[in-house]
Design a protein around this motif. Structure first.
Motif, mmCIF file in Angstrom:
data_model
loop_
_atom_site.group_PDB
_atom_site.id
_atom_site.type_symbol
_atom_site.label_atom_id
_atom_site.label_comp_id
_atom_site.label_asym_id
_atom_site.label_seq_id
_atom_site.Cartn_x
_atom_site.Cartn_y
_atom_site.Cartn_z
ATOM 1 N N MET A 112 0.816 -1.208 0.000
ATOM 2 C CA MET A 112 0.000 0.000 0.000
ATOM 3 C C MET A 112 0.855 1.266 0.000
ATOM 4 S SD MET A 112 -2.951 -1.185 -0.367
ATOM 5 C CE MET A 112 -3.862 0.357 -0.204
ATOM 6 N N GLN A 113 2.037 1.197 0.615
ATOM 7 C CA GLN A 113 2.956 2.337 0.528
ATOM 8 C C GLN A 113 3.367 2.592 -0.916
ATOM 9 O OE1 GLN A 113 6.088 1.079 3.175
ATOM 10 N NE2 GLN A 113 5.198 2.088 4.962
ATOM 11 N N LEU A 114 3.709 1.539 -1.614
ATOM 12 C CA LEU A 114 4.144 1.671 -3.003
ATOM 13 C C LEU A 114 2.984 2.073 -3.905
ATOM 14 C CD1 LEU A 114 6.469 -1.445 -3.005
ATOM 15 C CD2 LEU A 114 7.204 0.937 -3.116
ATOM 16 N N GLN A 117 2.538 5.725 -3.611
ATOM 17 C CA GLN A 117 3.591 6.435 -4.334
ATOM 18 C C GLN A 117 3.463 6.277 -5.848
ATOM 19 O OE1 GLN A 117 7.315 4.922 -2.720
ATOM 20 N NE2 GLN A 117 6.490 5.053 -0.639
ATOM 21 N N ASN A 118 2.371 5.643 -6.288
ATOM 22 C CA ASN A 118 2.109 5.418 -7.717
ATOM 23 C C ASN A 118 3.180 4.549 -8.375
ATOM 24 O OD1 ASN A 118 -0.309 7.006 -7.847
ATOM 25 N ND2 ASN A 118 0.971 8.853 -7.840
ATOM 26 N N LYS A 119 3.789 3.665 -7.581
ATOM 27 C CA LYS A 119 4.788 2.754 -8.129
ATOM 28 C C LYS A 119 4.177 1.417 -8.538
ATOM 29 C CE LYS A 119 8.723 4.787 -5.719
ATOM 30 N NZ LYS A 119 9.855 4.566 -4.770
ATOM 31 N N VAL A 215 9.414 -3.639 -7.468
ATOM 32 C CA VAL A 215 8.963 -2.265 -7.659
ATOM 33 C C VAL A 215 9.815 -1.261 -6.883
ATOM 34 C CG1 VAL A 215 7.044 -0.688 -7.203
ATOM 35 C CG2 VAL A 215 6.592 -2.910 -8.232
ATOM 36 N N SER A 216 10.216 -1.634 -5.673
ATOM 37 C CA SER A 216 10.994 -0.717 -4.833
ATOM 38 C C SER A 216 12.469 -0.699 -5.201
ATOM 39 C CB SER A 216 10.852 -1.106 -3.358
ATOM 40 O OG SER A 216 11.520 -2.340 -3.089
ATOM 41 N N LEU A 303 2.923 5.311 8.784
ATOM 42 C CA LEU A 303 3.106 4.237 7.807
ATOM 43 C C LEU A 303 2.345 4.496 6.513
ATOM 44 C CD1 LEU A 303 2.902 1.087 10.127
ATOM 45 C CD2 LEU A 303 4.947 2.064 9.060
ATOM 46 N N LEU A 304 1.129 4.975 6.641
ATOM 47 C CA LEU A 304 0.265 5.204 5.494
ATOM 48 C C LEU A 304 -0.651 6.383 5.770
ATOM 49 C CD1 LEU A 304 -0.912 1.546 4.739
ATOM 50 C CD2 LEU A 304 0.488 2.944 3.201
ATOM 51 N N PRO A 305 -1.087 7.091 4.734
ATOM 52 C CA PRO A 305 -2.129 8.103 4.945
ATOM 53 C C PRO A 305 -3.440 7.424 5.321
ATOM 54 C CG PRO A 305 -1.727 7.794 2.608
ATOM 55 C CD PRO A 305 -0.659 7.017 3.327
#
Length: 397
Positions: A112-114, A117-119, A215-216, A303-305
């Motif tokens: 969900m973080q990625l 970030q639109n990754k 992805v990261s 961690l996340l919005p």
């Protein structure tokens, strides 16, 4: 650190706010909502829940740690049993336990973080990010389906090839690349048409970890350490190797049951005890640091919005009554790496973990009531009556 504790004896730390009820909150001066009212007697030290945990420990069906937290403050903490029976090392409040599938929460947070970030895109297919898969996986199975256990990909850990190969792996790189090779080589990898059913899938969550790595551009284990554990303030949580488990006195050894004798045996002595964990399971943490994880998740920034948190912990796929019928609930769903339950018209979120090798864990958090309940055991015994009582007492306050 605490000294040796006999089996069946509870451990209470007497520091401020630890091992006793939150008396300031019990006055009701913080507000009139259920979350800010008096703490139910059944959840306080010596109460009904405390007594049941002690009973199960005395019967030797629970060995581990329980922790109840309200509004970020411990209400009750107990440690029972042995982390290492051979060396008479007791479980302590700060003992690290194999979390089993609670690990999936960390993998989901990374995804969900990625995504934020639109990754990566939740509706893109596996083939967008990973190569080497047949078209029925690469062009059909989506990230959304991997996160919700609707991908149809099953469980790689049940494959004979996995157990044969895993005995050779002695590093996290070998575990990761070897498991990915096993999954790619499995015949009939797709067990049902993706999106049409719900079936728990360790394979799906391993592939999510592989997508995180791809992805990261960062090793999966390094990514989780940096972007989940450290950002959340989980200083001791991590993926520990078998040699590290064997050398430590602050990591609980898992105990399985010998089918012939009924005796509990140290699972680290078994030849198929793995070198380390994966994105699907096997991270280690403490009860306190799991509570910290929930706080960091739910504050909507660490961690996340908040919008991404809401997306992750909301129900996506319905779980039928045959899924864990021992657990009381009005309904049950699966979100993105989080189990979603309603009981007594209150929301419960979290995840469980378990293994016949000696892991039984539960993380419950109550977004509307501001409670977190953690129970970590180094026995495989499932302690559903304890979980049901915890949930009933919290949701009926």
């Amino acid at each position: 650190m605490l000294g040796a504790v006999p089996l069946g004896t509870g451990v209470v730390l007497t520091g401020a706010g630890v091992g006793h009820a939150d008396d300031s909150a019990a006055t009701g001066t913080s507000g009139a909502t259920a979350a800010h009212g008096p703490i139910p007697k059944g959840l306080r030290p010596g109460g009904e829940y405390d007594q049941l945990v002690a009973k199960l420990a005395d019967e030797d069906t629970f060995s581990g740690v329980v922790r109840l937290t309200r509004r970020g403050r411990p209400v009750l903490e107990r440690a029972y049993g042995m982390a290492n029976k051979a060396e008479s090392v007791p479980n302590r409040i700060d003992t690290l336990f194999d979390l089993g599938s609670i690990t999936k929460c960390f993998t989901a947070v990374a995804v969900m973080q990625l995504e934020h970030q639109n990754k990566l895109d939740l509706h893109e297919t596996v083939g967008t990010y990973l190569d080497g898969f047949q078209a029925d996986v690469a062009d059909t199975v989506t990230v959304h389906q991997l996160l919700t256990h609707t991908s149809g990909l099953g469980d790689y850990s049940q494959a004979e090839d996995f157990w044969a190969e895993s005995q050779k792996w002695n590093s996290f790189d070998e575990i990761f690349d070897g498991t990915l090779d096993v999954i790619r080589g499995l015949p009939d990898l797709v067990e049902f048409t993706p999106g049409t059913q719900w079936r728990y899938s360790n394979t799906g969550f391993f592939l999510l970890g592989a997508i995180v790595r791809e992805v990261s551009g960062q090793d999966y284990y390094d990514y989780i350490k940096e972007h989940v554990f450290r950002r959340a303030g989980m200083k001791r949580s991590g993926f520990y190797t078998k040699p590290e488990v064997l050398a430590a006195d602050d990591i609980a050894r898992p105990y399985s049951v010998d089918r012939e004798t009924g005796e509990r045996i140290d699972s680290t002595t078994l030849e198929y005890f793995s070198y380390g964990g994966t994105p699907a399971g096997g991270a280690y943490s403490t009860a306190g640091e799991l509570s910290t994880f929930v706080q960091a998740l739910m504050d909507g920034r660490t961690l996340l919005p908040a919008t991404s948190v809401d997306l992750a912990i909301s129900g996506k796929a319905v779980l039928g009554p045959d899924e864990r019928p021992e657990l009381e609930r009005q309904n049950s769903f699966y979100g993105y790496g989080f189990e979603v339950t309603t009981l007594n018209d209150q929301r419960i979120r979290g995840h469980s973990g378990g293994s016949t090798l000696g892991v039984s864990t539960m993380l419950d958090f109550y977004p509307d009531l501001d409670w977190v309940a953690v129970s970590l055991s180094n026995y495989a015994d499932r302690y559903w009556p304890m979980v049901n009582l915890e949930r009933d007492l919290i949701t009926q306050q």
